[in-house]
Design a protein around this motif. Sequence first.
Motif, PDB file in Angstrom:
ATOM      1  N   ASP A 158       0.833  -1.216   0.000  1.00 19.63           N
ATOM      2  CA  ASP A 158       0.000   0.000   0.000  1.00 19.63           C
ATOM      3  C   ASP A 158       0.862   1.259   0.000  1.00 19.63           C
ATOM      4  O   ASP A 158       0.826   2.066   0.935  1.00 19.63           O
ATOM      5  CB  ASP A 158      -0.931   0.025   1.230  1.00 19.63           C
ATOM      6  CG  ASP A 158      -1.887  -1.147   1.220  1.00 19.63           C
ATOM      7  OD1 ASP A 158      -2.374  -1.487   0.124  1.00 19.63           O
ATOM      8  OD2 ASP A 158      -2.114  -1.733   2.296  1.00 19.63           O
ATOM      9  N   THR A 185       2.458   4.886  -0.342  1.00 17.96           N
ATOM     10  CA  THR A 185       1.937   6.258  -0.331  1.00 17.96           C
ATOM     11  C   THR A 185       2.652   7.064  -1.401  1.00 17.96           C
ATOM     12  O   THR A 185       3.639   6.612  -1.981  1.00 17.96           O
ATOM     13  CB  THR A 185       2.212   6.921   1.033  1.00 17.96           C
ATOM     14  OG1 THR A 185       3.650   6.959   1.195  1.00 17.96           O
ATOM     15  CG2 THR A 185       1.603   6.124   2.162  1.00 17.96           C
ATOM     16  N   GLU A 186       2.154   8.270  -1.629  1.00 12.61           N
ATOM     17  CA  GLU A 186       2.797   9.181  -2.572  1.00 12.61           C
ATOM     18  C   GLU A 186       4.244   9.392  -2.133  1.00 12.61           C
ATOM     19  O   GLU A 186       5.150   9.448  -2.966  1.00 12.61           O
ATOM     20  CB  GLU A 186       2.015  10.495  -2.556  1.00 12.61           C
ATOM     21  CG  GLU A 186       2.291  11.373  -3.751  1.00 12.61           C
ATOM     22  CD  GLU A 186       1.559  12.702  -3.681  1.00 12.61           C
ATOM     23  OE1 GLU A 186       0.346  12.710  -3.381  1.00 12.61           O
ATOM     24  OE2 GLU A 186       2.231  13.721  -3.901  1.00 12.61           O
ATOM     25  N   LYS A 228      -0.761   9.614  -8.086  1.00  4.93           N
ATOM     26  CA  LYS A 228      -2.054   9.051  -7.662  1.00  4.93           C
ATOM     27  C   LYS A 228      -2.694   8.232  -8.772  1.00  4.93           C
ATOM     28  O   LYS A 228      -3.210   7.138  -8.555  1.00  4.93           O
ATOM     29  CB  LYS A 228      -3.003  10.178  -7.239  1.00  4.93           C
ATOM     30  CG  LYS A 228      -2.842  10.548  -5.774  1.00  4.93           C
ATOM     31  CD  LYS A 228      -3.832  11.603  -5.365  1.00  4.93           C
ATOM     32  CE  LYS A 228      -3.437  12.149  -3.990  1.00  4.93           C
ATOM     33  NZ  LYS A 228      -3.833  13.549  -3.828  1.00  4.93           N
TER      34      LYS A 228
END
Lengths: 583, 583
Positions: free
Chosen positions: B133, B135-136, B176
């Motif tokens: 998972d 993240t940016e 994203k």
Amino acid sequence: MNPAKTVGILGGGQLGRMLTHPAALLGIPLIILDSGSYTPAKQTLLPPQNTSHLDGPFTSESHIRELAKQCDLLTVEIEHVNADVLEQVEREGLCEVQPSPGTIRLIQDKYLQKKHLAAKGVPVAPFEALPADPTEEDVRNVVQRLGTPVMLKARTLAYDGRGNSPLKEVESTSIKASLEFLGDRPLYAEAWAPFVKEVAVMVVRNKEGEVRSYDAVETMHRDSILRVCLAPLRAGGMEGVNLRARALAEKAVSTLEGAGIFGVEMFLMADGTLLLNEIAPRPHNSGHHTIEACHTSQFENHLRAILSLPLGSTSLRVPSAAMINILGSSSSMDPVLKTAEAAMSVPGANVHLYGKTESRKARKMGHITLTALTDAELFTHLRTLLLAQPDASVSWIDPIAPEPKSGHSHAHPLVGIIMGSDSDLPTMLPATKILDNFGIPYELTITSAHRTPERMVRYARSAVSRGLRAIIAGAGGAAHLPGMVASETAVPVIGVPVKASVLDGVDSLYSIVQMPRGIPVATVGINNSTNAALLAIRILGTASPALTAEIEAYAKSLEEEVLGKVETLEQEGWDKYVERLKK
Amino acid sequence: MNPAKTVGILGGGQLGRMLTHPAALLGIPLIILDSGSYTPAKQTLLPPQNTSHLDGPFTSESHIRELAKQCDLLTVEIEHVNADVLEQVEREGLCEVQPSPGTIRLIQDKYLQKKHLAAKGVPVAPFEALPADPTEEDVRNVVQRLGTPVMLKARTLAYDGRGNSPLKEVESTSIKASLEFLGDRPLYAEAWAPFVKEVAVMVVRNKEGEVRSYDAVETMHRDSILRVCLAPLRAGGMEGVNLRARALAEKAVSTLEGAGIFGVEMFLMADGTLLLNEIAPRPHNSGHHTIEACHTSQFENHLRAILSLPLGSTSLRVPSAAMINILGSSSSMDPVLKTAEAAMSVPGANVHLYGKTESRKARKMGHITLTALTDAELFTHLRTLLLAQPDASVSWIDPIAPEPKSGHSHAHPLVGIIMGSDSDLPTMLPATKILDNFGIPYELTITSAHRTPERMVRYARSAVSRGLRAIIAGAGGAAHLPGMVASETAVPVIGVPVKASVLDGVDSLYSIVQMPRGIPVATVGINNSTNAALLAIRILGTASPALTAEIEAYAKSLEEEVLGKVETLEQEGWDKYVERLKK
């Protein structure tokens, strides 16, 4: 392209099996009629969804009618079908049939087939029908007209030699034996054609009458069964046989009705003429090599022809190919599998087993296709494959694929070395050493432009058909040999100017290099047959990546040789070095 | 050869279908596991008698176990299988599995695969795992080390570009979008490899660890899907890329366990180095051309490898080949069939439809193999085939297979014409006319042994890999060009001595013809570039029966021309004739 046209095939043997592969490739639905649920052809293509292959004899009217109901088109993989029912099926509009039932019927009777061909101007050996239940007297009468030896042949249901009986002398016992062997079938007699080779050509014909032939092949039989097939046909010194055989086969097929592939068997006579032997209205054993060796196989072209799809290119995609049948030698499957496995170690060999669950002596259990960049490579591998056959014998194999003998010309040379006189031999021998080192097959002989002009012309004119890819010609003085040979062949000719007793070889050089526009000779340095051989190898290398790599390695070795000398020179000093050179 | 060894295949798509054909040829019984009773592979080979293909997902433990019970050996046609179950099946002695389940599992995770290869010293682009998972911020951190552009990639279940997302800038919105596109699969990041070509090599490995590679190919993608494959790889001016690619692929496959065929994808960088991209443990789309173009197809060699049969020759049997995928463009089958039918009119094109009953956009519905005697012939036909694709566009096709332009060098020349100076151009132009007349593709340029030595060496060294089969080099005076070029290439070099301002061309002739032993130059007459071109054509003719026939026709036309003059001479008388000659 109409993917919904379903084709029914009468016969589910190996020819049907080999039709299933292109059918799958082109998305053509097939339904097969033959007795048994697991025949060769039924194993390799499911019928269209919600249908099944038919289990029954391909001669049975009810089964043919059942098949016709489910198909748009019927075709055959064997000619011994029920032509009458096929004709009715077509006449009733139940189903199209290709090739035409009339053609199948005509071909079923070899006598009528021959009569038809002769009437259309196709050359055949003299032949004559025999009355029903022929007596010895009937045979004697016919032989009086046709001469001996004569072939007595069954008109129908004959294949793989099972319907032929040769009669060498007109003696009671032989005549009786022949008639007994052939049984009570209708017979005809045919004059013996003293052929030098047996030749076959596959021809495809579509409904519009367009015909395309494949390259002619040489077929080799043993005990009347096809064993080896060589493509393309090499007719030795004879000119244009391949083209003439194709033209004759196309002409013969053009006289027949209907679409499909046809196998045309011929005899090549000593004088170069061709006689047509017989035609098969279906894929043929002499066209099996087309699967690997040609752009479009005989099987795919059959389907294309009957379905009005564009005919495919019949060109060979390789320079040289062979087909070797795998026959059963007994009820045991072992020899068959052993032959197949031996082939798996031969580069360029492709094994085709037919999925037959039982082996029998002389039954066709599979075949091997062999492709190669050159005839020499082909025959080397062919020898290996023939030696692995259960009934291999040197006396059978040697004439087909002889073992090369050092210091003698190769049976399938790629390079010809010729010279005007045996006095040129010492100058030309370095070329043989180079070719030996690279493993290039060659021949060496003497032919003179001035002293043996006819021999020279024959040599040059047969060069292409014998598979030569370069000719090295050495000559001195007037040095006409290379230029004259180049005038009579399309093969590249390399000229070696031989230094004669006067003029330092400049005469030879000028005579060879200053060719008129139109006829090129590749000239190398005076007496430099080494470079002539290396040039020939570079020419061969244009069609062989492996050979190109060897040439590059050779250049590297030359560089290393010189660099080695550099080192010696530095170690020894030049005074000592030059002393050693003088020795 | 053990015909009783039954092979179970996980997956019944087109790769399985293409395995059925060699299985039938070699008599290898196959049982296929996949969902559906009429999948591509199940259509083209019946299971052994008294068995049936299995209907179920190839990831299902119960189905795999059921398959294992009926087989001696399991293999895969897709890597997204259940490696754990395969490992259990093997551990329990239920059935052998090839390639090894460990290898399949390793390859399933592209990150682990890459880590393994890097650890074994195989060059790969810099890469790094992303946390679960991500993240940016995680992405920004990785990009800081790998730079932009960067590829974010799914570690598992990714093919045909569906698991790759390129990131050009490190902006929130793009990051994203990428993460969203890739979903919640485990990810890794890879530095962008600015490749000049994509390259693939098929490698077969048997249980004894013997590996054999096929010639490298160039693969061309569009929208991340393989569309065109060219064999063998032509790496333009770069030296030895084919051999280095094969060596790298063999090395990579040697680090893996188990037997079978492997597809190895690579990037060729501008400096000639190769980076390994990924490996598939199964037959691969970039090896489909091997069915027609190589002695033994990738599919047959896979079966041979897993069954411990002798590995087959991987050599190309044709000089030049291509593969073109047939993709669905919608749910309609029409464009697929239209593409297939168009190919049927192209010589050397072979259609393979996969028997899929439904079309979808970008679904692989079939492919076309193209074989040719030369690159020039190949690209001519390739252009026709690409123009027949439903999504054909000139901007896509022109860089792959450009249209030839008169008076300019051909993109795929067979003959190179070079000269030391533009002052030689008038002498060399007759060669272009002859080559034009015979339709031979050529290039023409200026390179000088003395004034542009580096350019000359580059030209000569790249000649083989660019597909040249003859070089015609014209030079005058010291005339070093032909000999120097011949020293740097294995291609046959034809030297045209150009007559300079003094010595009547004898200087040029001697300089070209008197090469040292080891480096041949085929010398023609002074200023006779016509014969140089005709010699080049004869060289090409050694690999093309059609061209040989044209050369013979040309010789015939020369004869007829002279005979025409004979007639005019007889009609006009020689006094009038000579007057006309003077005009």
